[in-house]
Write a protein that holds these residues in place. Structure first.
Motif, PDB file in Angstrom:
ATOM      1  N   PHE A   7       0.865  -1.173   0.000  1.00  0.00           N
ATOM      2  CA  PHE A   7       0.000   0.000   0.000  1.00  0.00           C
ATOM      3  C   PHE A   7       0.905   1.227   0.000  1.00  0.00           C
ATOM      4  O   PHE A   7       1.739   1.382   0.901  1.00  0.00           O
ATOM      5  CB  PHE A   7      -0.887   0.040   1.253  1.00  0.00           C
ATOM      6  N   VAL A   8       0.738   2.086  -0.985  1.00  0.00           N
ATOM      7  CA  VAL A   8       1.508   3.326  -1.059  1.00  0.00           C
ATOM      8  C   VAL A   8       0.558   4.456  -0.682  1.00  0.00           C
ATOM      9  O   VAL A   8      -0.338   4.802  -1.447  1.00  0.00           O
ATOM     10  CB  VAL A   8       2.106   3.537  -2.464  1.00  0.00           C
ATOM     11  N   PHE A   9       0.742   4.989   0.531  1.00  0.00           N
ATOM     12  CA  PHE A   9      -0.110   6.061   1.050  1.00  0.00           C
ATOM     13  C   PHE A   9       0.516   7.416   0.758  1.00  0.00           C
ATOM     14  O   PHE A   9       1.722   7.602   0.939  1.00  0.00           O
ATOM     15  CB  PHE A   9      -0.288   5.928   2.572  1.00  0.00           C
ATOM     16  N   ASN A  45      -9.255  12.647  -1.826  1.00  0.00           N
ATOM     17  CA  ASN A  45      -9.842  12.494  -0.502  1.00  0.00           C
ATOM     18  C   ASN A  45      -9.638  13.798   0.275  1.00  0.00           C
ATOM     19  O   ASN A  45      -8.509  14.270   0.393  1.00  0.00           O
ATOM     20  CB  ASN A  45      -9.153  11.323   0.216  1.00  0.00           C
ATOM     21  N   PRO A  46     -10.701  14.398   0.813  1.00  0.00           N
ATOM     22  CA  PRO A  46     -10.549  15.664   1.543  1.00  0.00           C
ATOM     23  C   PRO A  46      -9.693  15.538   2.804  1.00  0.00           C
ATOM     24  O   PRO A  46      -9.183  16.534   3.302  1.00  0.00           O
ATOM     25  CB  PRO A  46     -11.981  16.077   1.874  1.00  0.00           C
ATOM     26  N   LEU A  47      -9.514  14.316   3.325  1.00  0.00           N
ATOM     27  CA  LEU A  47      -8.618  14.111   4.466  1.00  0.00           C
ATOM     28  C   LEU A  47      -7.152  14.132   4.040  1.00  0.00           C
ATOM     29  O   LEU A  47      -6.259  14.035   4.872  1.00  0.00           O
ATOM     30  CB  LEU A  47      -8.921  12.773   5.156  1.00  0.00           C
ATOM     31  N   GLU A  48      -6.924  14.223   2.716  1.00  0.00           N
ATOM     32  CA  GLU A  48      -5.584  14.196   2.119  1.00  0.00           C
ATOM     33  C   GLU A  48      -4.865  12.889   2.422  1.00  0.00           C
ATOM     34  O   GLU A  48      -3.646  12.864   2.623  1.00  0.00           O
ATOM     35  CB  GLU A  48      -4.764  15.402   2.569  1.00  0.00           C
ATOM     36  N   ILE A  49      -5.622  11.800   2.476  1.00  0.00           N
ATOM     37  CA  ILE A  49      -5.054  10.465   2.637  1.00  0.00           C
ATOM     38  C   ILE A  49      -5.504   9.653   1.437  1.00  0.00           C
ATOM     39  O   ILE A  49      -6.646   9.212   1.366  1.00  0.00           O
ATOM     40  CB  ILE A  49      -5.525   9.793   3.940  1.00  0.00           C
ATOM     41  N   ASP A  50      -4.634   9.497   0.468  1.00  0.00           N
ATOM     42  CA  ASP A  50      -4.916   8.702  -0.715  1.00  0.00           C
ATOM     43  C   ASP A  50      -3.951   7.528  -0.759  1.00  0.00           C
ATOM     44  O   ASP A  50      -2.867   7.582  -0.165  1.00  0.00           O
ATOM     45  CB  ASP A  50      -4.761   9.557  -1.991  1.00  0.00           C
ATOM     46  N   TRP A  51      -4.337   6.472  -1.460  1.00  0.00           N
ATOM     47  CA  TRP A  51      -3.441   5.334  -1.588  1.00  0.00           C
ATOM     48  C   TRP A  51      -3.626   4.631  -2.904  1.00  0.00           C
ATOM     49  O   TRP A  51      -4.639   4.760  -3.568  1.00  0.00           O
ATOM     50  CB  TRP A  51      -3.564   4.377  -0.417  1.00  0.00           C
ATOM     51  N   THR A  52      -2.592   3.856  -3.232  1.00  0.00           N
ATOM     52  CA  THR A  52      -2.608   2.940  -4.366  1.00  0.00           C
ATOM     53  C   THR A  52      -2.029   1.623  -3.870  1.00  0.00           C
ATOM     54  O   THR A  52      -1.067   1.619  -3.092  1.00  0.00           O
ATOM     55  CB  THR A  52      -1.743   3.478  -5.531  1.00  0.00           C
ATOM     56  N   TYR A 103       3.657   0.706   2.874  1.00  0.00           N
ATOM     57  CA  TYR A 103       3.355  -0.335   3.852  1.00  0.00           C
ATOM     58  C   TYR A 103       3.259  -1.677   3.150  1.00  0.00           C
ATOM     59  O   TYR A 103       2.555  -1.809   2.148  1.00  0.00           O
ATOM     60  CB  TYR A 103       2.014  -0.057   4.546  1.00  0.00           C
ATOM     61  N   ASP A 104       3.977  -2.666   3.665  1.00  0.00           N
ATOM     62  CA  ASP A 104       3.795  -4.040   3.211  1.00  0.00           C
ATOM     63  C   ASP A 104       2.622  -4.602   3.998  1.00  0.00           C
ATOM     64  O   ASP A 104       2.575  -4.474   5.235  1.00  0.00           O
ATOM     65  CB  ASP A 104       5.053  -4.874   3.464  1.00  0.00           C
ATOM     66  N   VAL A 105       1.659  -5.202   3.285  1.00  0.00           N
ATOM     67  CA  VAL A 105       0.448  -5.689   3.934  1.00  0.00           C
ATOM     68  C   VAL A 105       0.195  -7.139   3.526  1.00  0.00           C
ATOM     69  O   VAL A 105       0.219  -7.471   2.342  1.00  0.00           O
ATOM     70  CB  VAL A 105      -0.778  -4.820   3.552  1.00  0.00           C
ATOM     71  N   CYS A 106      -0.030  -7.975   4.507  1.00  0.00           N
ATOM     72  CA  CYS A 106      -0.433  -9.362   4.267  1.00  0.00           C
ATOM     73  C   CYS A 106      -1.873  -9.488   4.763  1.00  0.00           C
ATOM     74  O   CYS A 106      -2.160  -9.206   5.930  1.00  0.00           O
ATOM     75  CB  CYS A 106       0.476 -10.323   5.011  1.00  0.00           C
TER      76      CYS A 106
END
Length: 171
Positions: A20-22, A162-169, A31-34
């Motif tokens: 996850f690239v935030f 996102n208005p919270l300015e938290i986007d991810w790919t 973040y590496d996510v399992c």
């Protein structure tokens, strides 16, 4: 030993690894996510390298979260913490009932906001690992989300505006 390994494989319906690239207020965090599902619980086990130290933790979601959740958790990860989210929250994906509403009606409600399937002319065709994604747009704040078209795990592959300015790919 073989029987134990076979039992673990049978009980794990989801076992996937992602990055996850935030994008957070102009900063980038990888973040590496399992993601695993065992005995009606989905676990998002995350890790990140910060200040030359590996930090890790976990978000846990039970059957009610996975099936009927209606809100995304925006809880910031804390090193060493295993967090059981409230029954109405999911992290990184929408619930199966929200996915079903999106497929049948073309919209779903999350965090009190209606997300509608974006008009085809506004949608750039997106795929994730060969899987189709569905582009949705929030009625109120125009947040964009691309959700993997997968009833088992409708992962939010990408967010923007996102208005919270938290986007991810997700990679």
């Amino acid at each position: 030993m073989f029987v134990m390994l076979l039992t673990m494989c049978v009980n794990a319906q989801i076992n996937e690894k992602y990055k996850f690239v935030f994008k957070l207020h102009g900063q980038t965090r990888n973040y590496d996510v399992c993601i695993t599902e065992k005995q009606d619980t989905i676990r998002f086990e995350w890790s990140v390298l910060r200040n030359f130290n590996r930090q890790k933790g976990c978000y846990k979601m039970g059957r009610q979260n996975v099936e009927d959740g209606s809100s995304l958790s925006w809880l910031q990860p804390v090193d060493g913490c295993v967090v059981a989210l409230p029954a109405n929250e999911t992290f990184g994906f929408i619930s199966r009932s929200a996915w079903k509403s999106l497929k049948e009606k073309g919209w779903f409600v999350y965090n009190g906001t209606t997300y509608r399937k974006a008009a085809e002319e506004l949608t750039e065709e997106q795929e994730f690992n060969g899987k189709k994604t569905i582009h949705v747009l929030a009625d109120v704040d125009l947040t964009n989300m691309w959700i993997i078209d997968n009833e088992n795990l409708p992962l939010i592959y990408k967010t923007s505006d996102n208005p919270l300015e938290i986007d991810w790919t997700v990679e």
